[in-house]
Each structure stands twice: as C-alpha cells, then as structure tokens.
Design an enzyme around this catalytic site. Structure first.
Site, PDB file in Angstrom:
ATOM      1  N   ASP A  80      43.786  35.053  51.094  1.00  0.00           N
ATOM      2  CA  ASP A  80      43.489  35.418  49.710  1.00  0.00           C
ATOM      3  C   ASP A  80      41.972  35.549  49.530  1.00  0.00           C
ATOM      4  O   ASP A  80      41.236  34.619  49.862  1.00  0.00           O
ATOM      5  CB  ASP A  80      44.059  34.298  48.811  1.00  0.00           C
ATOM      6  CG  ASP A  80      43.969  34.612  47.333  1.00  0.00           C
ATOM      7  OD1 ASP A  80      44.023  35.798  46.972  1.00  0.00           O
ATOM      8  OD2 ASP A  80      43.875  33.647  46.543  1.00  0.00           O
ATOM      9  N   GLY A 179      42.431  31.453  36.958  1.00  0.00           N
ATOM     10  CA  GLY A 179      42.340  30.169  36.259  1.00  0.00           C
ATOM     11  C   GLY A 179      43.285  30.106  35.074  1.00  0.00           C
ATOM     12  O   GLY A 179      44.103  31.000  34.853  1.00  0.00           O
ATOM     13  N   GLY A 209      45.398  36.614  39.288  1.00  0.00           N
ATOM     14  CA  GLY A 209      45.165  35.852  38.058  1.00  0.00           C
ATOM     15  C   GLY A 209      46.384  35.866  37.156  1.00  0.00           C
ATOM     16  O   GLY A 209      46.274  35.936  35.945  1.00  0.00           O
ATOM     17  N   SER A 211      48.481  33.536  36.450  1.00  0.00           N
ATOM     18  CA  SER A 211      48.850  32.287  35.781  1.00  0.00           C
ATOM     19  C   SER A 211      48.602  32.414  34.282  1.00  0.00           C
ATOM     20  O   SER A 211      47.610  32.989  33.858  1.00  0.00           O
ATOM     21  CB  SER A 211      48.011  31.121  36.329  1.00  0.00           C
ATOM     22  OG  SER A 211      48.428  30.777  37.628  1.00  0.00           O
TER      23      SER A 211
HETATM   24 ZN   LIG Z   1      42.799  36.492  43.051  1.00  0.00          ZN
END
Ligand SMILES: [Zn+2]
Length: 288
Positions: A80, A179, A209, A211
């Site tokens: 990643d 985040g 991203g 989440s």
């Molecule tokens: Zn990423």
C-alpha cells in the site's frame, strides 16, 4: 489461493463487486481478515504499508503467504502506497503479488515516469501495479498520508496516465480522505466524476480512504465501477476499541490470548460490514 491484483480486480469488475483491501497492521488483524474471508466466502486483499512492513518486519510476509496458500479464498498481498521504486522491488522480492506506486504528489510527467519504471519491472515477474492520480485528502491521523487538500482526478489525465504507464489499476481522487473524519464532518463523493472517468478508462478503479464515508455513497461507487476499496482506520479503530473496552471492564490482563479474541471479534464485525457493503460476500465462486 494467492493471486495477483490483476486477476482479482478483473473478476471483480466483471461481476460488479469491490474487493476490500484491509491494512494488516498487526498479526491479529490478519487473523481477523482471514477468519471473516473464510466464513463469508469473500475474496480479500491484504494491504501492507511500508511503515507497517517496517514495524512487522519482513518475516511477517511469510505468514501472510502461508495463510494465502492454505485457503481456497482468493488473496492478494499488496504493498500500500509504495513511495519509491526501491520499496516496490523490496516488496516484490518478499513475495507481494501487487504493489502500489504512489507518485501522486509528483508533477504529472514524473509520476508517469516512476509508475512506468515500476510497471516494467513488476510485470516482468508477474506482479500487478496500482498507480494513483490526483491526491486523496487526509484527516491528519492516518499512516497512509495524503494531503489536507484533495486534488480531484482529471479524467483526461487519467486516460493519458493509464495509456502511458500500463498500470493494472488506478486509484482516483473523488473526495475521500485517509483517516477518520472529524465529528460533524460529512464527506461527499463526486460520483459524477467517477462515472466520467469510468467511461473512458477500461482498467479497474480504486478508492482509497474509504473509512467512515457514507454507506450509500460507497455502495453507489461500487455500482459505478469501483473494484477495490481501501479500509485501514475503521478496522484498527474497532480492534483497539476492543482492547480499551476489555481493559476497562476486566482490569489489567497479561495474556494476549485472553485479551485479543474479543478484539478480533469486534474487528471482524467491521470487516464483515464492509464486505457486505462492497457486495464482496460469497464471491469466491466467481473465481472457480
Ligand atoms: Zn491510501
């Protein structure tokens, strides 16, 4: 069953689902992912960031390879946010079947040159490559980085990038951030932009991203052609909430095998919610 990202995402694209890429930041997260993947018959991508690899040490990858080789679930081991050519080569040597080269903060032509260099080497040994164009935001608390400002991916640039580099998949910026979002902040995805990019690009598209975004927007992005969604913060949050809860309720405990099973269970609940949201459950049959 250890496979490449190209094999994984071509099947996802054909069958209209997205495969979750979970960051295996520690061994217990790997256990949680494998248990959920087995139980839900859901293909899974084991993502490891260079900072996580440094913490886990290279020997951890042998465990991931062992897990992947001893299950019928299709598994990809993916680097990643590889930042340099050298990091990608290091990962390939360890046995990763996919690497991401993230040159998204470089000027466009330099991003192309770096991605092309990684593609040339990775493809010569059968490893897939993910590129990134546009910049994904960051909320300030994630390992994956990013910038505080999102630069949305321009469709014409994306087309040129894919043609010039030969990457197997492309991470695009349509409004997500790494985040967990601050309380009260509602992230908004530019779904029209996704459709515009999808219309002119054949290779599978990736969302980072993922989440804490609105569930309905994420589900819609899968319908519109997103094939891989990165989830890191949400599963780590559930796991560590489990640790916090255990210690608060039961007091100090010494043995990891006593504390962690509940934490793994809590982490698995989040993993399985994501698998359902991405339409990934019961998709192992698509690989037979
Ligand atoms: Zn990423």
């Amino acid at each position: 069953m250890l496979i490449t990202m190209k094999e994984m995402l071509e099947t996802a694209q054909k069958n209209k689902f997205a495969v979750p890429a979970f960051n295996a930041g520690t061994g217990q997260l790997l256990t949680a992912m494998m248990e959920s993947a087995e139980e839900k018959q859901a293909p899974v991508i084991m993502a490891i960031h260079p900072d996580e690899l440094k913490f886990l040490r290279d020997s951890f990858i042998s465990s991931v390879i062992y897990e992947a080789n001893h299950t019928k679930i299709p598994v990809v081991i993916h680097l990643d946010h590889g930042a340099t050519y050298e990091q990608c080569i290091h990962a390939i040597r360890l046995g990763f079947t996919s690497v991401m080269i993230d040159g998204s903060l470089l000027p466009f032509t330099e991003n192309i040159a770096l991605a092309k260099k990684v593609v040339n080497t990775a493809h010569s040994v059968g490893v897939s490559v993910e590129g990134e164009l546009g910049t994904i935001g960051q909320t300030g608390d994630s390992i994956e980085g990013g910038t505080t400002k999102i630069t949305y991916t321009k469709p014409s640039d994306a087309k040129a990038f894919v043609e010039k580099t030969g990457v197997d998949s492309l991470a695009i910026a349509i409004g997500t951030a790494h985040g967990i979002y601050p309380k009260g902040f509602v992230p908004k995805l530019k779904l029209e932009l996704l459709s515009e990019i999808k219309n002119i690009i054949d290779i599978p598209l990736v969302l980072h991203g993922g989440s804490s975004n609105q569930n309905d927007e994420i589900a819609e992005s899968v319908k519109r052609g997103i094939c891989k969604i990165n989830i890191s913060s949400d599963i780590k949050f559930s796991f560590m909430k489990g640790v916090e809860q255990y210690l608060q309720e039961k007091g100090f405990e010494r043995e990891p095998n006593v504390i962690y099973p509940t934490c793994i269970r809590m982490c698995r609940n989040t993993i399985e919610e994501k698998m359902a949201l991405f339409n990934d459950i019961d998709k192992v049959k698509c690989f037979c």
